[in-house]
Scaffold this motif. Sequence first.
Motif, PDB file in Angstrom:
ATOM      1  N   GLU A 230      18.275   0.568 -22.174  1.00 62.55           N
ATOM      2  CA  GLU A 230      17.347  -0.250 -21.551  1.00 62.55           C
ATOM      3  C   GLU A 230      18.123  -1.472 -20.819  1.00 62.55           C
ATOM      4  O   GLU A 230      18.077  -1.537 -19.688  1.00 62.55           O
ATOM      5  N   VAL A 231      19.140  -1.962 -21.527  1.00 61.65           N
ATOM      6  CA  VAL A 231      19.808  -3.332 -21.173  1.00 61.65           C
ATOM      7  C   VAL A 231      20.707  -2.714 -20.020  1.00 61.65           C
ATOM      8  O   VAL A 231      20.864  -3.306 -18.840  1.00 61.65           O
ATOM      9  N   ALA A 232      21.278  -1.680 -20.182  1.00 64.31           N
ATOM     10  CA  ALA A 232      22.147  -1.048 -19.124  1.00 64.31           C
ATOM     11  C   ALA A 232      21.469  -0.720 -17.776  1.00 64.31           C
ATOM     12  O   ALA A 232      21.883  -0.884 -16.658  1.00 64.31           O
ATOM     13  N   ARG A 233      20.337  -0.095 -18.029  1.00 62.43           N
ATOM     14  CA  ARG A 233      19.366   0.224 -16.831  1.00 62.43           C
ATOM     15  C   ARG A 233      19.189  -0.902 -16.175  1.00 62.43           C
ATOM     16  O   ARG A 233      18.907  -0.911 -14.917  1.00 62.43           O
ATOM     17  N   ILE A 234      18.593  -2.011 -16.967  1.00 63.50           N
ATOM     18  CA  ILE A 234      18.233  -3.416 -16.134  1.00 63.50           C
ATOM     19  C   ILE A 234      19.181  -3.734 -15.586  1.00 63.50           C
ATOM     20  O   ILE A 234      19.035  -4.280 -14.203  1.00 63.50           O
ATOM     21  N   ALA A 235      20.449  -3.624 -15.873  1.00 69.64           N
ATOM     22  CA  ALA A 235      21.557  -4.344 -15.497  1.00 69.64           C
ATOM     23  C   ALA A 235      21.972  -3.760 -14.086  1.00 69.64           C
ATOM     24  O   ALA A 235      22.240  -4.211 -13.062  1.00 69.64           O
ATOM     25  N   ALA A 236      21.856  -2.426 -13.975  1.00 73.22           N
ATOM     26  CA  ALA A 236      22.211  -1.738 -12.754  1.00 73.22           C
ATOM     27  C   ALA A 236      21.064  -1.580 -11.968  1.00 73.22           C
ATOM     28  O   ALA A 236      21.287  -1.750 -10.749  1.00 73.22           O
TER      29      ALA A 236
ATOM     30  N   GLU B  56      25.092   3.860 -16.642  1.00 77.31           N
ATOM     31  CA  GLU B  56      24.571   2.883 -15.782  1.00 77.31           C
ATOM     32  C   GLU B  56      25.539   1.442 -16.261  1.00 77.31           C
ATOM     33  O   GLU B  56      25.305   0.750 -15.024  1.00 77.31           O
ATOM     34  N   ALA B  57      26.346   1.371 -16.863  1.00 73.70           N
ATOM     35  CA  ALA B  57      26.726  -0.050 -17.220  1.00 73.70           C
ATOM     36  C   ALA B  57      28.446   0.134 -16.986  1.00 73.70           C
ATOM     37  O   ALA B  57      29.024  -0.888 -17.016  1.00 73.70           O
ATOM     38  N   ALA B  58      28.833   1.371 -16.626  1.00 76.46           N
ATOM     39  CA  ALA B  58      30.240   1.409 -16.354  1.00 76.46           C
ATOM     40  C   ALA B  58      30.722   0.403 -15.294  1.00 76.46           C
ATOM     41  O   ALA B  58      32.101   0.091 -15.702  1.00 76.46           O
ATOM     42  N   ASP B  59      30.289   0.365 -14.384  1.00 79.50           N
ATOM     43  CA  ASP B  59      30.676  -0.564 -13.328  1.00 79.50           C
ATOM     44  C   ASP B  59      30.486  -2.012 -13.433  1.00 79.50           C
ATOM     45  O   ASP B  59      30.748  -2.928 -12.637  1.00 79.50           O
TER      46      ASP B  59
END
Length: 402
Positions: free
Chosen positions: A196-202, A232-235
């Motif tokens: 969820e944190v990764a998706r929000i950041a993206a 989602e967080a790779a970049d």
Amino acid sequence: MSLSPAASVPTPPLAGRAVGGGGSPVGDILAVTARPEVINFAGGLPARELFDAEGIAEAFRAVLAEQAPRALQYATTEGEPALRGALAERMTVRGLATGPDDVLVTTGSQQGLSLVAQALIEPGDTVLVESPCYLAALQVFAFAGARIVPVACDDDGIDPAALEELVIRERPKFLYTVPTFQNPTGRTMTAARRREVARIAARRGLWIVEDDPYGELRFAGERLPWIASLPEAADRTVLLGSFSKVMAPGLRLGWLRAPRPLRAACALVKEGTDLHTPTVNQLAAARYLADNDLDAHVARVAAVYGTRRDALLAGLPDALPAGSTWTTPEGGMFVWARLPEGHDTAALLRTVVGFDVAYVPGAPFFADRPDHGTLRLCFVTQTPDEIAEGLRRLEKGFAAAR
């Protein structure tokens, strides 16, 4: 004509960021634990008797015997290729495809955090942090001129709804998180929360700074993926790592893995800070990794730490006031406790240290409204017998303060 000392013009003042912090919480903690008779639950110090001192010494001997001119010379800012390659391989094996050029070697992961702050933060920028948060990170962000805003957390880590609301409202530069065996609480963010944190950041446009100094020190449960490894967080994720807790903190060796533009910016900042991390330490660490099984060593250390955690947890019901609560970490170094309403752990510490035992009051770990009833206990530095004695002293100290 020369001016007499009495008539000298005063020197310009220190920078506000150097004098406005109200002292050093880290320095205060170390001062409390300086007396050898104190049983120290306060520091975040690895158990020194578990260091592979001979293996590390042999690595230094080999490096100095075989390549002294190189080991004693200046090196590139990015770090020694042998060490960067070894670090990249370790991350790749753990599910995060990494090449040597993705890695910047730092003088401890604390420097990595400072480099990221300097590369990303303009004075007045907002940074989101966990509540409570690693206190030296709060110092770094404050020195950089950031406005620090805490995100609500529970036993599973960051609350995604609270995070998204703050990202929309505050437009922060980045989120700082220690998702595995967090300092100070010992909690671990669940896999679902990490996604969820990764998706929000993206979705909202946000950097994530993922600090992982403790993740290898697991003695229960299953390993969870780094946020940096999620698509989602790779970049947009910076991953910080360190040898301080798994090899030796005195080596001052850490690393930073980040997308190229940010990694390059951090390298420029590092060049202007210390030019490069000591060459001999880097080469010795690379040699140690080539000649030894670090994973087996870490497994032995984690097993000992698990026994020490159990000793602490077994004694807390008697040591802490009735009605206290505490975490049960699956790894790392810390237990976080909360005393019943009306207790102030900073005030209590003044009495407790008179019984030759110490802990860290929880208030400095909060970016805003501190919880004065909290405290952090480090369980890795002492043996189970020393832990039991320390808890007996702690019980007497709390009783004397009533």
